[in-house]
Write a protein that holds these residues in place. Structure first.
Motif, PDB file in Angstrom:
ATOM      1  N   ASP A  94      66.740  39.377  28.804  1.00 12.14           N
ATOM      2  CA  ASP A  94      67.574  39.128  27.614  1.00 12.14           C
ATOM      3  C   ASP A  94      66.717  38.772  26.405  1.00 12.14           C
ATOM      4  O   ASP A  94      66.950  39.265  25.295  1.00 12.14           O
ATOM      5  CB  ASP A  94      68.558  37.991  27.898  1.00 12.14           C
ATOM      6  CG  ASP A  94      69.632  38.372  28.895  1.00 12.14           C
ATOM      7  OD1 ASP A  94      69.820  39.582  29.123  1.00 12.14           O
ATOM      8  OD2 ASP A  94      70.272  37.464  29.448  1.00 12.14           O
ATOM      9  N   ASP A  95      65.742  37.901  26.609  1.00  6.00           N
ATOM     10  CA  ASP A  95      64.908  37.474  25.484  1.00  6.00           C
ATOM     11  C   ASP A  95      64.019  38.606  24.986  1.00  6.00           C
ATOM     12  O   ASP A  95      63.829  38.770  23.772  1.00  6.00           O
ATOM     13  CB  ASP A  95      64.052  36.270  25.894  1.00  6.00           C
ATOM     14  CG  ASP A  95      64.885  35.000  26.045  1.00  6.00           C
ATOM     15  OD1 ASP A  95      66.008  34.962  25.517  1.00  6.00           O
ATOM     16  OD2 ASP A  95      64.410  34.060  26.707  1.00  6.00           O
ATOM     17  N   CYS A  96      63.475  39.386  25.900  1.00  6.76           N
ATOM     18  CA  CYS A  96      62.650  40.521  25.483  1.00  6.76           C
ATOM     19  C   CYS A  96      63.477  41.545  24.708  1.00  6.76           C
ATOM     20  O   CYS A  96      63.000  42.113  23.715  1.00  6.76           O
ATOM     21  CB  CYS A  96      61.988  41.177  26.694  1.00  6.76           C
ATOM     22  SG  CYS A  96      60.599  40.236  27.384  1.00  6.76           S
ATOM     23  N   GLU A  97      64.702  41.754  25.126  1.00  4.31           N
ATOM     24  CA  GLU A  97      65.578  42.669  24.387  1.00  4.31           C
ATOM     25  C   GLU A  97      65.823  42.157  22.974  1.00  4.31           C
ATOM     26  O   GLU A  97      65.828  42.927  22.006  1.00  4.31           O
ATOM     27  CB  GLU A  97      66.913  42.834  25.124  1.00  4.31           C
ATOM     28  CG  GLU A  97      66.836  43.709  26.363  1.00  4.31           C
ATOM     29  CD  GLU A  97      68.187  43.869  27.044  1.00  4.31           C
ATOM     30  OE1 GLU A  97      69.030  42.958  26.886  1.00  4.31           O
ATOM     31  OE2 GLU A  97      68.390  44.887  27.724  1.00  4.31           O
ATOM     32  N   GLN A 206      61.720  48.345  30.269  1.00  2.79           N
ATOM     33  CA  GLN A 206      62.372  49.187  31.276  1.00  2.79           C
ATOM     34  C   GLN A 206      61.764  48.953  32.649  1.00  2.79           C
ATOM     35  O   GLN A 206      62.477  48.931  33.659  1.00  2.79           O
ATOM     36  CB  GLN A 206      62.220  50.662  30.882  1.00  2.79           C
ATOM     37  CG  GLN A 206      63.061  51.596  31.748  1.00  2.79           C
ATOM     38  CD  GLN A 206      64.531  51.272  31.709  1.00  2.79           C
ATOM     39  OE1 GLN A 206      65.126  51.184  30.631  1.00  2.79           O
ATOM     40  NE2 GLN A 206      65.149  51.082  32.873  1.00  2.79           N
ATOM     41  N   ARG A 207      60.444  48.747  32.700  1.00  6.23           N
ATOM     42  CA  ARG A 207      59.782  48.467  33.957  1.00  6.23           C
ATOM     43  C   ARG A 207      60.316  47.173  34.565  1.00  6.23           C
ATOM     44  O   ARG A 207      60.556  47.082  35.777  1.00  6.23           O
ATOM     45  CB  ARG A 207      58.281  48.369  33.724  1.00  6.23           C
ATOM     46  CG  ARG A 207      57.435  48.281  35.005  1.00  6.23           C
ATOM     47  CD  ARG A 207      55.973  48.154  34.660  1.00  6.23           C
ATOM     48  NE  ARG A 207      55.534  49.202  33.743  1.00  6.23           N
ATOM     49  CZ  ARG A 207      54.386  49.195  33.088  1.00  6.23           C
ATOM     50  NH1 ARG A 207      53.549  48.171  33.235  1.00  6.23           N
ATOM     51  NH2 ARG A 207      54.050  50.186  32.307  1.00  6.23           N
ATOM     52  N   LYS A 208      60.533  46.163  33.732  1.00  8.26           N
ATOM     53  CA  LYS A 208      61.062  44.893  34.226  1.00  8.26           C
ATOM     54  C   LYS A 208      62.493  45.079  34.711  1.00  8.26           C
ATOM     55  O   LYS A 208      62.876  44.520  35.756  1.00  8.26           O
ATOM     56  CB  LYS A 208      60.986  43.833  33.133  1.00  8.26           C
ATOM     57  CG  LYS A 208      61.478  42.463  33.597  1.00  8.26           C
ATOM     58  CD  LYS A 208      61.156  41.393  32.593  1.00  8.26           C
ATOM     59  CE  LYS A 208      59.697  40.986  32.670  1.00  8.26           C
ATOM     60  NZ  LYS A 208      59.380  40.275  33.954  1.00  8.26           N
ATOM     61  N   LYS A 209      63.287  45.853  33.976  1.00 13.50           N
ATOM     62  CA  LYS A 209      64.678  46.103  34.402  1.00 13.50           C
ATOM     63  C   LYS A 209      64.705  46.833  35.741  1.00 13.50           C
ATOM     64  O   LYS A 209      65.620  46.610  36.550  1.00 13.50           O
ATOM     65  CB  LYS A 209      65.401  46.921  33.339  1.00 13.50           C
ATOM     66  CG  LYS A 209      65.716  46.155  32.061  1.00 13.50           C
ATOM     67  CD  LYS A 209      66.426  47.044  31.067  1.00 13.50           C
ATOM     68  CE  LYS A 209      66.833  46.286  29.820  1.00 13.50           C
ATOM     69  NZ  LYS A 209      67.516  47.145  28.826  1.00 13.50           N
ATOM     70  N   ASP A 210      63.734  47.717  35.943  1.00 14.27           N
ATOM     71  CA  ASP A 210      63.679  48.479  37.196  1.00 14.27           C
ATOM     72  C   ASP A 210      63.074  47.668  38.338  1.00 14.27           C
ATOM     73  O   ASP A 210      62.986  48.163  39.466  1.00 14.27           O
ATOM     74  CB  ASP A 210      62.856  49.757  36.995  1.00 14.27           C
ATOM     75  CG  ASP A 210      63.542  50.734  36.044  1.00 14.27           C
ATOM     76  OD1 ASP A 210      64.746  50.598  35.823  1.00 14.27           O
ATOM     77  OD2 ASP A 210      62.839  51.617  35.507  1.00 14.27           O
ATOM     78  N   GLY A 211      62.588  46.467  38.024  1.00  6.01           N
ATOM     79  CA  GLY A 211      61.996  45.624  39.050  1.00  6.01           C
ATOM     80  C   GLY A 211      60.611  46.049  39.453  1.00  6.01           C
ATOM     81  O   GLY A 211      60.133  45.722  40.540  1.00  6.01           O
TER      82      GLY A 211
END
Length: 212
Positions: A94-97, A206-211
């Motif tokens: 959330d913060d990165c977004e 995106q990498r973080k969202k994808d785990g």
């Protein structure tokens, strides 16, 4: 109500990163009594708000936990130290977004009007730095230094270091009036770096969202 007041210094001074463009970051935690502290000199929080951000695992709580040094206590206690370790940080995505959005807004602003280019480049650097601090904290590797982006970039930065330094200079010029004005050619190089940095941050997010 008893007037409680605790004052801390944090930031570059505590990290030993003093330079001609550095300032002194001061936090006043105050509850009760008359508040005559200047908001131009202090970040001012109540004791209850600091407790709340501690329980939320807020990045600023981690910043204070790792760096803050007490310089004054009305009751002789060290309020921040007594709080112990903040809760785990869980809002990296959330913060990165949010900080990527600030970066994108700055890029859009400067693309449509260069009359406030130093301010816009400064805001872009702020978005970049805070994005990287939140990303690193989400990895369990806290870093609140001005150069956190370089640490995250490692040996394969998405832009030339000289271009990055122009953005950094714009931040110091805009917030502290320190440094020589940017030449037109330097402004052009900074603008060339913005889309590359935006793509880099978007890929990390995106990498973080994808785990991954």
């Amino acid at each position: 109500m008893t007037h409680l007041l605790h004052i801390y210094v944090f930031g570059s001074l505590c990290r030993g990163e003093i330079s001609p463009g550095s300032d002194v970051d001061l936090l006043a935690i105050t509850t009760g009594g008359t508040n005559e502290l200047s908001r131009s000199m202090f970040s001012i929080y109540s004791h209850s708000k600091v407790k709340r951000i501690w329980n939320e695992g807020n990045p600023f709580a981690w910043h204070l936990h790792l760096e803050a040094k007490m310089v004054y206590s009305r009751d002789g206690s060290d309020f921040v130290q007594a709080l112990g370790t903040p809760a785990s940080y869980t809002k990296a995505i959330d913060d990165c977004e949010r900080f990527l959005a600030i970066f994108r807004q700055s890029r859009s602003s400067v693309a449509s009007d260069r009359s406030s280019i130093v301010f816009d480049l400064s805001a872009a650097f702020l978005g970049l730095r805070n994005f990287c601090s939140c990303y690193m904290l989400g990895l369990g590797v806290p870093d609140f230094s001005r150069g956190v982006a370089l640490r995250l970039m490692g040996d394969m930065p998405p832009v030339d270091l000289a271009h990055y330094r122009i953005l950094e200079r714009a931040r110091l010029l805009s917030t502290r009036g320190h440094g020589a004005p940017l030449a037109a050619a330097e402004e052009d190089r900074a603008l060339e770096a913005l889309p590359l940095l935006e793509n880099w941050m978007a890929e990390l997010l995106q990498r973080k969202k994808d785990g991954r």
